[in-house]
Design an enzyme around this catalytic site. Structure first.
Site, PDB file in Angstrom:
ATOM      1  N   GLY A  39      -3.308  -3.669  11.687  1.00 34.76           N
ATOM      2  CA  GLY A  39      -3.793  -4.172  10.407  1.00 34.76           C
ATOM      3  C   GLY A  39      -5.304  -4.112  10.387  1.00 34.76           C
ATOM      4  O   GLY A  39      -5.891  -3.462   9.526  1.00 34.76           O
ATOM      5  N   PRO A  40      -5.969  -4.785  11.349  1.00 34.79           N
ATOM      6  CA  PRO A  40      -7.426  -4.603  11.459  1.00 34.79           C
ATOM      7  C   PRO A  40      -7.701  -3.134  11.783  1.00 34.79           C
ATOM      8  O   PRO A  40      -7.301  -2.641  12.845  1.00 34.79           O
ATOM      9  CB  PRO A  40      -7.808  -5.510  12.634  1.00 34.79           C
ATOM     10  CG  PRO A  40      -6.685  -6.495  12.739  1.00 34.79           C
ATOM     11  CD  PRO A  40      -5.459  -5.753  12.334  1.00 34.79           C
TER      12      PRO A  40
ATOM     13  N   HIS B 263      -1.781  -1.105   7.161  1.00 35.58           N
ATOM     14  CA  HIS B 263      -1.488  -1.433   5.755  1.00 35.58           C
ATOM     15  C   HIS B 263      -0.398  -0.522   5.199  1.00 35.58           C
ATOM     16  O   HIS B 263       0.307  -0.895   4.257  1.00 35.58           O
ATOM     17  CB  HIS B 263      -2.760  -1.318   4.907  1.00 35.58           C
ATOM     18  CG  HIS B 263      -3.403   0.034   4.974  1.00 35.58           C
ATOM     19  ND1 HIS B 263      -4.253   0.397   5.996  1.00 35.58           N
ATOM     20  CD2 HIS B 263      -3.326   1.111   4.154  1.00 35.58           C
ATOM     21  CE1 HIS B 263      -4.674   1.640   5.800  1.00 35.58           C
ATOM     22  NE2 HIS B 263      -4.111   2.092   4.697  1.00 35.58           N
TER      23      HIS B 263
ATOM     24  N   ARG C 104     -17.607 -17.620  39.249  1.00 38.98           N
ATOM     25  CA  ARG C 104     -17.455 -16.164  39.104  1.00 38.98           C
ATOM     26  C   ARG C 104     -17.252 -15.512  40.471  1.00 38.98           C
ATOM     27  O   ARG C 104     -16.477 -14.568  40.618  1.00 38.98           O
ATOM     28  CB  ARG C 104     -18.652 -15.544  38.381  1.00 38.98           C
ATOM     29  CG  ARG C 104     -19.975 -15.695  39.104  1.00 38.98           C
ATOM     30  CD  ARG C 104     -21.064 -14.815  38.512  1.00 38.98           C
ATOM     31  NE  ARG C 104     -22.362 -15.087  39.141  1.00 38.98           N
ATOM     32  CZ  ARG C 104     -23.374 -14.243  39.132  1.00 38.98           C
ATOM     33  NH1 ARG C 104     -23.263 -13.081  38.531  1.00 38.98           N
ATOM     34  NH2 ARG C 104     -24.518 -14.558  39.717  1.00 38.98           N
TER      35      ARG C 104
ATOM     36  N   HIS D 209     -28.072 -15.077  25.324  1.00 38.01           N
ATOM     37  CA  HIS D 209     -27.044 -14.907  26.358  1.00 38.01           C
ATOM     38  C   HIS D 209     -26.402 -16.219  26.780  1.00 38.01           C
ATOM     39  O   HIS D 209     -25.593 -16.240  27.712  1.00 38.01           O
ATOM     40  CB  HIS D 209     -27.651 -14.210  27.575  1.00 38.01           C
ATOM     41  CG  HIS D 209     -27.810 -12.735  27.406  1.00 38.01           C
ATOM     42  ND1 HIS D 209     -28.500 -12.176  26.354  1.00 38.01           N
ATOM     43  CD2 HIS D 209     -27.344 -11.692  28.153  1.00 38.01           C
ATOM     44  CE1 HIS D 209     -28.466 -10.858  26.459  1.00 38.01           C
ATOM     45  NE2 HIS D 209     -27.764 -10.539  27.536  1.00 38.01           N
TER      46      HIS D 209
ATOM     47  N   HIS E  29       0.833  -1.195   0.000  1.00 41.34           N
ATOM     48  CA  HIS E  29       0.000   0.000   0.000  1.00 41.34           C
ATOM     49  C   HIS E  29       0.873   1.253   0.000  1.00 41.34           C
ATOM     50  O   HIS E  29       1.290   1.714   1.065  1.00 41.34           O
ATOM     51  CB  HIS E  29      -0.916   0.002   1.230  1.00 41.34           C
ATOM     52  CG  HIS E  29      -1.832  -1.175   1.307  1.00 41.34           C
ATOM     53  ND1 HIS E  29      -1.399  -2.443   1.629  1.00 41.34           N
ATOM     54  CD2 HIS E  29      -3.172  -1.273   1.101  1.00 41.34           C
ATOM     55  CE1 HIS E  29      -2.434  -3.268   1.631  1.00 41.34           C
ATOM     56  NE2 HIS E  29      -3.514  -2.588   1.306  1.00 41.34           N
TER      57      HIS E  29
ATOM     58  N   HIS F 150     -20.770 -16.369  33.208  1.00 43.01           N
ATOM     59  CA  HIS F 150     -22.053 -16.848  32.670  1.00 43.01           C
ATOM     60  C   HIS F 150     -21.773 -17.772  31.495  1.00 43.01           C
ATOM     61  O   HIS F 150     -22.083 -17.499  30.349  1.00 43.01           O
ATOM     62  CB  HIS F 150     -22.968 -15.686  32.278  1.00 43.01           C
ATOM     63  CG  HIS F 150     -23.365 -14.805  33.433  1.00 43.01           C
ATOM     64  ND1 HIS F 150     -22.440 -14.144  34.207  1.00 43.01           N
ATOM     65  CD2 HIS F 150     -24.581 -14.496  33.943  1.00 43.01           C
ATOM     66  CE1 HIS F 150     -23.081 -13.453  35.157  1.00 43.01           C
ATOM     67  NE2 HIS F 150     -24.383 -13.662  35.024  1.00 43.01           N
TER      68      HIS F 150
ATOM     69  N   ARG G 111     -22.177 -18.964  36.376  1.00 44.06           N
ATOM     70  CA  ARG G 111     -23.104 -18.120  37.117  1.00 44.06           C
ATOM     71  C   ARG G 111     -23.638 -18.873  38.337  1.00 44.06           C
ATOM     72  O   ARG G 111     -23.811 -18.309  39.412  1.00 44.06           O
ATOM     73  CB  ARG G 111     -24.259 -17.709  36.213  1.00 44.06           C
ATOM     74  CG  ARG G 111     -25.327 -16.880  36.919  1.00 44.06           C
ATOM     75  CD  ARG G 111     -26.608 -16.839  36.111  1.00 44.06           C
ATOM     76  NE  ARG G 111     -27.562 -15.889  36.666  1.00 44.06           N
ATOM     77  CZ  ARG G 111     -28.827 -15.824  36.278  1.00 44.06           C
ATOM     78  NH1 ARG G 111     -29.283 -16.640  35.355  1.00 44.06           N
ATOM     79  NH2 ARG G 111     -29.644 -14.933  36.806  1.00 44.06           N
TER      80      ARG G 111
ATOM     81  N   ASN H  92      -7.632  11.745   3.537  1.00 42.71           N
ATOM     82  CA  ASN H  92      -7.437  11.884   2.093  1.00 42.71           C
ATOM     83  C   ASN H  92      -8.687  11.544   1.290  1.00 42.71           C
ATOM     84  O   ASN H  92      -8.681  11.609   0.063  1.00 42.71           O
ATOM     85  CB  ASN H  92      -6.247  11.037   1.618  1.00 42.71           C
ATOM     86  CG  ASN H  92      -6.408   9.558   1.950  1.00 42.71           C
ATOM     87  OD1 ASN H  92      -7.481   8.984   1.787  1.00 42.71           O
ATOM     88  ND2 ASN H  92      -5.323   8.930   2.404  1.00 42.71           N
TER      89      ASN H  92
ATOM     90  N   GLU I  11     -17.461  -3.647  24.518  1.00 47.83           N
ATOM     91  CA  GLU I  11     -16.638  -4.849  24.648  1.00 47.83           C
ATOM     92  C   GLU I  11     -15.461  -4.888  23.689  1.00 47.83           C
ATOM     93  O   GLU I  11     -14.353  -5.276  24.059  1.00 47.83           O
ATOM     94  CB  GLU I  11     -17.501  -6.107  24.445  1.00 47.83           C
ATOM     95  CG  GLU I  11     -18.543  -6.346  25.507  1.00 47.83           C
ATOM     96  CD  GLU I  11     -19.876  -5.674  25.198  1.00 47.83           C
ATOM     97  OE1 GLU I  11     -20.845  -5.943  25.934  1.00 47.83           O
ATOM     98  OE2 GLU I  11     -19.942  -4.898  24.217  1.00 47.83           O
TER      99      GLU I  11
ATOM    100  N   HIS J 194      -4.024   3.301  -3.394  1.00 49.23           N
ATOM    101  CA  HIS J 194      -4.175   2.772  -2.034  1.00 49.23           C
ATOM    102  C   HIS J 194      -3.466   1.439  -1.827  1.00 49.23           C
ATOM    103  O   HIS J 194      -2.585   1.329  -0.988  1.00 49.23           O
ATOM    104  CB  HIS J 194      -5.656   2.611  -1.687  1.00 49.23           C
ATOM    105  CG  HIS J 194      -5.886   1.904  -0.387  1.00 49.23           C
ATOM    106  ND1 HIS J 194      -5.856   2.567   0.822  1.00 49.23           N
ATOM    107  CD2 HIS J 194      -6.109   0.601  -0.103  1.00 49.23           C
ATOM    108  CE1 HIS J 194      -6.057   1.684   1.796  1.00 49.23           C
ATOM    109  NE2 HIS J 194      -6.226   0.481   1.263  1.00 49.23           N
TER     110      HIS J 194
END
Length: 660
Positions: free
Chosen positions: A115-116, A67, A356, A472, A27, A460, A519, A186, A410, A261
């Site tokens: 990267g992500p 990239h 937990r 859930h 790139h 859980h 749980r 850009n 999250e 690109h």
């Protein structure tokens, strides 16, 4: 712009174009457009020392648009971080130090694997949070021993990704004044103009987050860029976002085009780029010595900055020996190893308890043992039991607090957790419901790739969630996380296994850990032990040297295996019960150990787990069977659901008989 500055910026551009062209892959657009802002930042405003890339008080730089890695590699080469011209010429080749996207721990000077898109934005927020907490913990009047900025560079793609909004919303709430975002604006993405899918006012969005927002109209004007960076550094009450308007592929015949690109410019276009920039050498990766001398002079000045800090730190340690001792504890990756023989750490009450809850008790032991234990949840601390009592809340008003409140974010939470771990000096953890590991997964994968010992507390853990229903109730998530390389999943059956899980997590140095917790209350098992650290072990043995059958289970289902063993014994069937809290750790054991636990000669095997059966096949073999979930759950009390889906003693007994 002085001539040497112009030449130094153009060196970044030419090297980047040469690297992509040599690989015939990559790139070039981002490096060509963002070269000027990167040079200005690294040369004049960023505190870093190539001679000591891990200097604790360096400014951090994250290339979120990973990239554009040739931009970072060119900077590392020119500033003297150890990348050679030969390394640049091996861009994207097997075994090179210049992979397609920057990889933390692989290339010196790379602060994060990116990267992500957007991931680097979240990790930068984590780094800035770490700096704020460590500064609040260690700084004394006249001794700002933790005092540095976090810079992150990303483009339109990063701004489109939801993780950026999640992370930056929290950054604004927390008033992270030492976080500076450089937005390479850009207006081009792979498919063309960003107008086809992205027309919002990003500046106003960041203003709403609570950022100081600045705009650089000419992305090649070093003075304008420098003034914006200094204005950003001056406002310590708010994070800052600098929109730098650039042209993708600057200087090439493809300037401003989508084709700049993600594909090489082509030999003729690289030649045209050289001509446009006034670059006299036609030899790839050749840079005039006067440019190298400029970069060396800058690096030499930066070494002086670190030297000044070293002297300050030495005086600080002398005046505050107790803080030096605390600093060493914060930076000792092996601080928890001795807990293996600490009776207080392994103590528990012999009564039924949800894992937990047990985890919450262990967390509140660890917080007193590890002063750098730092973490929280995505708005679920009362449910995931991750709140550290008497440790305060990390907030804009109190960066010294150790409890983090990520809000309902999250994905960003996991990315921020990576940034906390990357910064150094902290032992971080993050938490949510296990089913929401689907939101967490992309950043957990990066943690595994970067070998970060980040802990994920995921509660859980099964259909035991009950009345909340199938949305859930995790089914396939265990298999998903177990499938990830360098990622340890631990689903404990009782207190001893839960403590073992936490011991593993806080002593790990290169592997993230997921603690998958119940749980509902579970009994304390007579045969459980520290052997859980081997991943799979005999929790209740057979009477014979070679059992008639083997039952294996994890978590709440181990109790079913034990109950079935007792019932089968009445009928003369001799069964061994194996607790398998971690397939990952079990697979790391010797073949001799695994044979002692699961003899190959015993083909009558049953696996019991309230989740998808994927992954159990290698243990039950062709002759064995599983009692697992074949579909999604339902909404009803947990006791009803376990019976409905076959998780009963009677069903386990029946399954064992079917394979004998």
């Amino acid at each position: 712009m002085s001539n040497i500055d112009t030449m130094s910026v153009n060196a970044i551009r030419v090297l980047s174009a040469d690297g992509v062209q040599a690989a015939n892959s990559g790139h070039p657009g981002l490096p060509l457009g963002a070269a000027a802002m990167s040079y200005e930042l690294w040369a004049k405003h960023m505190k870093h020392n190539p001679a000591n890339p891990k200097w604790a008080n360096r400014d951090r730089f994250v290339l979120s648009g990973g990239h554009g890695s040739m931009l970072l590699y060119s900077l590392l080469h020119l500033f003297g971080y150890g990348l050679t011209s030969e390394d640049l010429s091996q861009f994207r080749q097997d075994g090179s130090l210049t992979p397609g996207h920057p990889e933390y721990g692989h290339t010196v000077g790379v602060e994060a694997t990116t990267g992500p898109l957007g991931a680097g934005m979240a990790m930068a927020v984590g780094m800035a949070m770490a700096e704020a907490h460590l500064g609040a913990t260690f700084n004394k009047e006249g001794y700002p021993v933790v005092d540095h900025y976090t810079f992150v560079l990303g483009g339109d793609g990063c701004m489109m990704e939801g993780i950026t909004s999640e992370a930056m919303s929290l950054a604004g709430t927390l008033g992270l004044g030492k976080l500076i975002v450089l937005y390479d604006s850009n207006k081009i993405s792979i498919e063309g103009s960003t107008d086809i899918a992205f027309t919002e006012d990003v500046k106003k969005r960041f203003e709403a987050f609570g950022f100081q927002t600045l705009v650089v109209e000419d992305g090649n004007n070093l003075e304008e860029i420098g003034a914006a960076i200094e204005a950003a550094k001056a406002d310590l009450t708010r994070p800052s976002m600098i929109t730098v308007k650039t042209k993708i592929g600057h200087g090439s015949p493809r300037e401003g085009m989508a084709s700049a690109h993600g594909e090489p410019l082509g030999v003729d276009n690289v030649r045209a780029l050289r001509e446009k920039l006034g670059w006299t050498s036609e030899t790839a990766f050749e840079v005039p010595e006067e440019i190298y001398e400029n970069y060396k002079a800058i690096a030499k000045e930066n070494a002086k900055v670190e030297d000044q800090w070293n002297k300050l730190f030495e005086k600080y340690c002398s005046e505050y020996p107790e803080m030096k001792e605390l600093w060493d504890k914060f930076h000792d990756a092996n601080a928890a190893k001795d807990l293996i023989d600490n009776d207080e750490f392994w103590a528990y009450a012999d009564k039924p308890e949800a894992t937990r809850n047990l985890s919450g008790q262990v967390i509140n032991r660890i917080k007193n043992i590890l002063p750098n234990f730092f973490g929280g949840s995505a708005d679920l601390a009362p449910s995931t039991k991750t709140y550290m009592s008497d440790m305060g809340d990390f907030s804009k008003d109190d960066y010294k607090g150790r409890n983090l409140h990520f809000g309902v974010r999250e994905l960003a939470m996991a990315g921020i957790g990576n940034g906390l771990a990357l910064h150094g000096g902290l032992r971080p953890f993050v938490s949510t419901f296990f089913v929401f590991s689907d939101y967490v997964k992309p950043m957990a994968r990066l943690a595994a790739l970067m070998e970060l010992p980040l802990t994920f507390v995921l509660t859980h853990d099964s259909i035991g969630v009950g009345e909340d229903g199938p949305t859930h109730e995790p089914i396939e998530q265990l298999a998903m996380l177990r499938a990830m390389p360098n990622f340890t999943v631990f689903r404990p059956a009782d207190a001893k296994e839960c403590i073992a899980a936490w011991y593993y997590a806080i002593t790990s140095t290169k592997t993230p850990t997921a603690l998958v917790l119940s749980r509902q209350n579970l009994p304390q098992l007579a045969g459980s032990s520290k052997e859980a650290l081997k991943g799979g072990y005999i929790v209740s043995d057979s009477k014979k040297n070679v059992p008639d059958a083997i039952i294996m289970a994890s978590g709440s289902e181990v109790e079913l295996g034990l109950n079935a063993q007792a019932e089968l014994a009445k009928e003369g069937v001799d069964v061994r019960v194996i607790s398998m809290p971690s397939m990952d750790l079990y697979e790391a054991q010797s073949e001799e150990y695994k044979e002692s636990v699961m003899p190959k000669s015993v083909r009558a095997r049953v696996a019991v787990e309230a989740a998808a059966d994927f992954g159990w096949g290698k243990y039950v073999g062709l002759d064995g069977t599983t009692i697992t979930m074949k579909g999604f759950g339902a909404s009803a009390p947990a006791s009803v659901l376990f019976k409905k889906f076959g998780f009963t003693t009677e069903n386990v007994v029946k399954a064992v008989k079917s394979v004998l």
